[in-house]
Motif scaffolding. Structure first.
Motif, mmCIF file in Angstrom:
data_model
loop_
_atom_site.group_PDB
_atom_site.id
_atom_site.type_symbol
_atom_site.label_atom_id
_atom_site.label_comp_id
_atom_site.label_asym_id
_atom_site.label_seq_id
_atom_site.Cartn_x
_atom_site.Cartn_y
_atom_site.Cartn_z
ATOM 1 N N GLY A 27 -35.498 13.369 11.243
ATOM 2 C CA GLY A 27 -34.396 13.895 12.048
ATOM 3 C C GLY A 27 -34.946 14.326 13.405
ATOM 4 N N ARG A 28 -34.089 14.908 14.226
ATOM 5 C CA ARG A 28 -34.563 15.356 15.545
ATOM 6 C C ARG A 28 -33.818 16.629 15.959
ATOM 7 N N VAL A 29 -34.434 17.375 16.855
ATOM 8 C CA VAL A 29 -33.651 18.342 17.622
ATOM 9 C C VAL A 29 -33.757 17.941 19.071
ATOM 10 N N ILE A 32 -33.236 19.733 25.285
ATOM 11 C CA ILE A 32 -32.199 19.876 26.320
ATOM 12 C C ILE A 32 -31.705 18.487 26.726
ATOM 13 N N GLY A 33 -30.448 18.429 27.219
ATOM 14 C CA GLY A 33 -29.860 17.154 27.655
ATOM 15 C C GLY A 33 -28.811 16.719 26.655
ATOM 16 N N GLU A 34 -27.656 17.417 26.669
ATOM 17 C CA GLU A 34 -26.651 17.152 25.639
ATOM 18 C C GLU A 34 -25.470 16.376 26.208
ATOM 19 N N PRO A 188 -18.881 6.954 18.111
ATOM 20 C CA PRO A 188 -19.215 6.399 19.440
ATOM 21 C C PRO A 188 -20.369 7.125 20.114
ATOM 22 N N THR A 189 -21.508 7.233 19.417
ATOM 23 C CA THR A 189 -22.632 8.036 19.899
ATOM 24 C C THR A 189 -23.528 7.237 20.841
ATOM 25 N N GLY A 190 -24.442 7.956 21.500
ATOM 26 C CA GLY A 190 -25.415 7.330 22.393
ATOM 27 C C GLY A 190 -26.693 6.965 21.643
ATOM 28 N N ILE A 191 -27.786 6.768 22.404
ATOM 29 C CA ILE A 191 -29.031 6.231 21.834
ATOM 30 C C ILE A 191 -30.084 7.306 21.579
ATOM 31 N N MET A 192 -29.798 8.560 21.983
ATOM 32 C CA MET A 192 -30.846 9.596 21.904
ATOM 33 C C MET A 192 -31.451 9.746 20.514
ATOM 34 N N ASP A 193 -30.604 9.898 19.507
ATOM 35 C CA ASP A 193 -31.108 10.265 18.178
ATOM 36 C C ASP A 193 -32.011 9.173 17.620
ATOM 37 N N GLN A 194 -31.581 7.932 17.775
ATOM 38 C CA GLN A 194 -32.358 6.810 17.233
ATOM 39 C C GLN A 194 -33.693 6.681 17.958
ATOM 40 N N SER A 239 -18.376 16.096 12.427
ATOM 41 C CA SER A 239 -18.506 14.641 12.338
ATOM 42 C C SER A 239 -18.247 14.082 13.718
ATOM 43 N N HIS A 240 -19.075 13.115 14.136
ATOM 44 C CA HIS A 240 -18.850 12.538 15.466
ATOM 45 C C HIS A 240 -18.016 11.262 15.411
ATOM 46 N N ALA A 241 -17.568 10.907 14.200
ATOM 47 C CA ALA A 241 -16.743 9.704 14.103
ATOM 48 C C ALA A 241 -15.311 10.020 14.527
ATOM 49 N N THR A 352 -27.682 22.675 19.822
ATOM 50 C CA THR A 352 -28.350 21.385 19.977
ATOM 51 C C THR A 352 -27.541 20.321 19.259
ATOM 52 N N GLY A 353 -27.529 19.101 19.803
ATOM 53 C CA GLY A 353 -26.772 18.017 19.168
ATOM 54 C C GLY A 353 -25.367 17.910 19.732
ATOM 55 N N GLY A 354 -24.511 17.247 19.012
ATOM 56 C CA GLY A 354 -23.188 16.896 19.524
ATOM 57 C C GLY A 354 -22.215 18.051 19.625
ATOM 58 N N GLY A 355 -22.457 19.139 18.875
ATOM 59 C CA GLY A 355 -21.566 20.291 18.959
ATOM 60 C C GLY A 355 -20.477 20.305 17.904
HETATM 61 C C1 GLA Z 1 -24.962 13.277 18.902
HETATM 62 C C2 GLA Z 1 -25.063 11.810 19.283
HETATM 63 C C3 GLA Z 1 -26.056 11.601 20.423
HETATM 64 C C4 GLA Z 1 -25.775 12.540 21.584
HETATM 65 C C5 GLA Z 1 -25.605 13.972 21.075
HETATM 66 C C6 GLA Z 1 -25.185 14.904 22.175
HETATM 67 O O1 GLA Z 1 -26.173 13.702 18.355
HETATM 68 O O2 GLA Z 1 -25.458 11.039 18.180
HETATM 69 O O3 GLA Z 1 -26.013 10.254 20.834
HETATM 70 O O4 GLA Z 1 -24.658 12.112 22.317
HETATM 71 O O5 GLA Z 1 -24.653 14.061 20.033
HETATM 72 O O6 GLA Z 1 -26.186 15.043 23.102
#
Ligand code: GLA
Length: 403
Positions: A27-29, A32-34, A188-194, A239-241, A352-355
Motif C-alpha cells: 500500500g502507500r501513503v 503531499i499532493g492530493e 476514475p482514479t489517477g496513477i499515483m497509487d500504482q 469508495s472512489h468508484a 492522505t489519499g482521496g478523502g
Molecule cells: C486516490 C486515487 C489517486 C489520487 C488520490 C488523491 O487515492 O486512487 O489516484 O487521485 O486518491 O490524491
C-alpha cells in the motif's frame, strides 16, 4: 500466520498444489499532493510496509481463477478470452464480477491488451497466455485510504508479468493497474497509487510528475531526524468508484477548460486572480486547491532536500486546510485527527489519499508516538467517533517477487 503464508495456504486449498511463486506489492501513503495526479500534476507518496501477496501458478487450460481472503474464500473463475466480454465496465455500473475480483481480473484483461497477441493465444514474446490460478491475501487495511487496491493490482500484475513472460517494466505495470481500476472496477482514479506501489524504496518518497511519469526518489530521512510518521485511520470507509471523487475530477476538468489549458498542471498560482474572475466560486476553489497543492509538492521536495523533514510541517498543515476548505474532501473524523495531533505537538498533519474517510498522517517526534496516539484517541472518544486505528509507518520497498 503471515499474509505471505496465508496466500500460499489459500492457493494450496484451491489447487491442491504449491504455487509457482508468490509476488507482493505494498500500500502507500501520500506525503503531499492530493488529487493532483489526474490533473497532470505532482505527487510525493511512499510505499508502506503493509503488503498484498499473490500466490500464483499456471494451469493448462485458458482459464483464470482468483480467490482472496477478502471474499469468504469464494473463487471467481472465467475463461481468459471471456475477459473482453466482462470489461470495460460501463461508466456508473457495477462490475460484472464481485468488486474485489474486478481488480485481479481487470489486471489480467489490461495486461493482455497491453501485449498484443502474435496469433491465437500468444504474446509478443511468443508465450502463451496460459490459464492461471491466483490466491490473494492482504495486510493493507481496506478502505483506509492506503491503496489496498493498488497493492492488489501491483501484486497481480507482477505475478502475471513473470508467469506470462510479458517483460513489461514497472511503469507499464502501473499503467495496467490504473486501467484495471478505471475501466474494470470503474473508479476514475489517477496513477499515483500504482506508481507508488510499483516503485517504492526504503527510506524514500517518490516525487512523480504525473504528466511525464518521470519519477525521482527523495530521501525523507524521518528516522535520522528523530521523527516518526503516524497513520491515523479514522475507519470511516470510502469508495472512489462513486460520488465525490468523480465530481471533484469533473470540476477540475471544467476549470481547466475555462482556463483554456489541457490540465490544471498548466495553471500557476499567479494565474489564480484571473481564474477567480472566470469561474463560479465552487469551481474556483477546486482549482485553487489543485494549483496551490502542486506548488506545495514542489516546495516540499525542495524543503526536504535543503532543510530536512522537520521543516515540512507547515506545508502539510496548509495542504490539509486546502482539502478541508477548498476541495471539501475532508470529514469531521479526519479534521479531528489532524487537529488533535497538532494540539499534541505534531510537526505537521494532513489527511492522505482521496478523502471522504480513510486516514490522516502526522509527522511527529519519535518519542511522542504514545502521547499523540492517546490524544487523538481521546478526542475521538470525546466527539463520539469510533476508535481510530493508529500505527507508525516507514517508507518501504515496492512490488517484488517473494518466492
Ligand atoms: C486516490 C486515487 C489517486 C489520487 C488520490 C488523491 O487515492 O486512487 O489516484 O487521485 O486518491 O490524491
Amino acid at each position: 500466520m503471515t499474509a505471505l503464508q496465508q496466500s500460499a495456504e489459500l492457493f494450496e486449498q484451491l489447487t491442491g498444489r504449491a504455487p509457482d511463486g508468490i509476488w507482493s506489492a505494498p500500500g502507500r501513503v501520500n506525503l503531499i499532493g492530493e488529487h493532483t495526479d489526474y490533473n497532470d500534476g505532482f505527487v510525493l507518496p511512499f510505499a508502506i510496509p503493509h503488503r498484498t501477496y499473490a500466490a500464483a501458478g499456471m494451469r493448462d487450460d485458458g482459464r483464470i481463477r482468483v480467490v482472496s481472503t477478502f471474499a469468504g474464500d469464494q473463487p471467481v473463475e472465467v475463461a481468459l478470452d471471456e475477459l473482453a466480454t466482462l470489461f470495460p465496465t460501463p461508466t456508473g455500473e457495477e462490475p460484472a464480477v464481485a468488486e474485489w475480483a474486478a481488480y485481479p481480473l481487470g489486471v489480467a484483461w489490461a495486461l493482455q491488451l497491453a501485449t498484443p497477441s502474435t496469433g491465437s493465444g500468444t504474446t509478443r514474446s511468443g508465450t502463451q497466455f496460459k490459464g492461471v490460478d491466483i490466491a490473494i491475501a492482504s495486510e493493507v487495511p481496506v478502505g483506509a485510504g492506503l491503496s489496498s487496491s493498488a497493492a492488489i493490482e501491483g501484486a497481480t500484475a507482477s505475478a502475471l508479468n513473470d508467469l506470462w513472460d510479458t517483460a513489461l517494466d514497472r511503469t507499464a505495470l502501473a499503467r495496467i493497474g490504473r486501467r484495471a481500476e478505471n475501466e474494470a472496477v470503474g473508479a476514475p482514479t489517477g496513477i499515483m497509487d500504482q506508481m507508488a506501489s510499483m516503485l517504492g524504496e526504503p527510506d524514500a518518497a517518490i516525487f512523480l510528475d504525473c504528466r511525464t511519469l518521470d519519477a525521482n526518489l527523495v530521501q525523507v530521512g524521518i528516522a535520522e531526524a528523530g521523527l516518526a510518521i503516524l497513520i491515523m485511520d479514522t475507519r470511516v470507509q470510502h469508495s472512489h468508484a462513486t460520488g465525490g471523487y468523480r465530481e471533484r475530477r469533473e470540476a477540475c476538468e471544467r476549470g481547466a477548460a475555462i482556463m483554456g489549458v489541457p490540465a490544471l498542471r498548466d495553471v500557476s498560482v499567479a494565474d489564480l486572480g484571473r481564474a477567480e474572475k472566470l469561474m463560479d466560486d465552487v469551481t474556483f476553489r477546486r482549482v485553487r486547491h489543485i494549483v496551490t497543492e502542486n506548488q506545495r509538492v514542489l516546495d516540499t521536495v525542495t524543503t526536504l532536500r535543503e532543510r530536512g523533514a522537520r521543516a515540512i510541517g507547515d506545508l502539510l498543515v496548509a495542504s490539509h486546510a486546502s482539502m478541508r476548505d477548498d476541495f471539501e474532501i475532508s470529514v469531521p473524523e479526519l479534521d479531528t485527527a489532524v487537529d488533535a495531533a497538532l494540539a499534541a505537538g505534531a510537526i505537521g498533519a494532513r489527511m492522505t489519499g482521496g478523502g471522504f474517510g480513510g486516514a490522516a498522517i502526522a509527522l511527529i517526534e519519535r518519542d511522542g508516538v504514545q502521547a499523540v496516539s492517546d490524544a487523538v484517541t481521546a478526542d475521538f472518544a470525546a466527539s463520539g467517533f469510533a476508535a481510530p486505528h493508529i500505527f507508525t509507518v516507514t517508507p518501504a520497498a515496492g512490488a517484488r517477487r517473494d518466492t
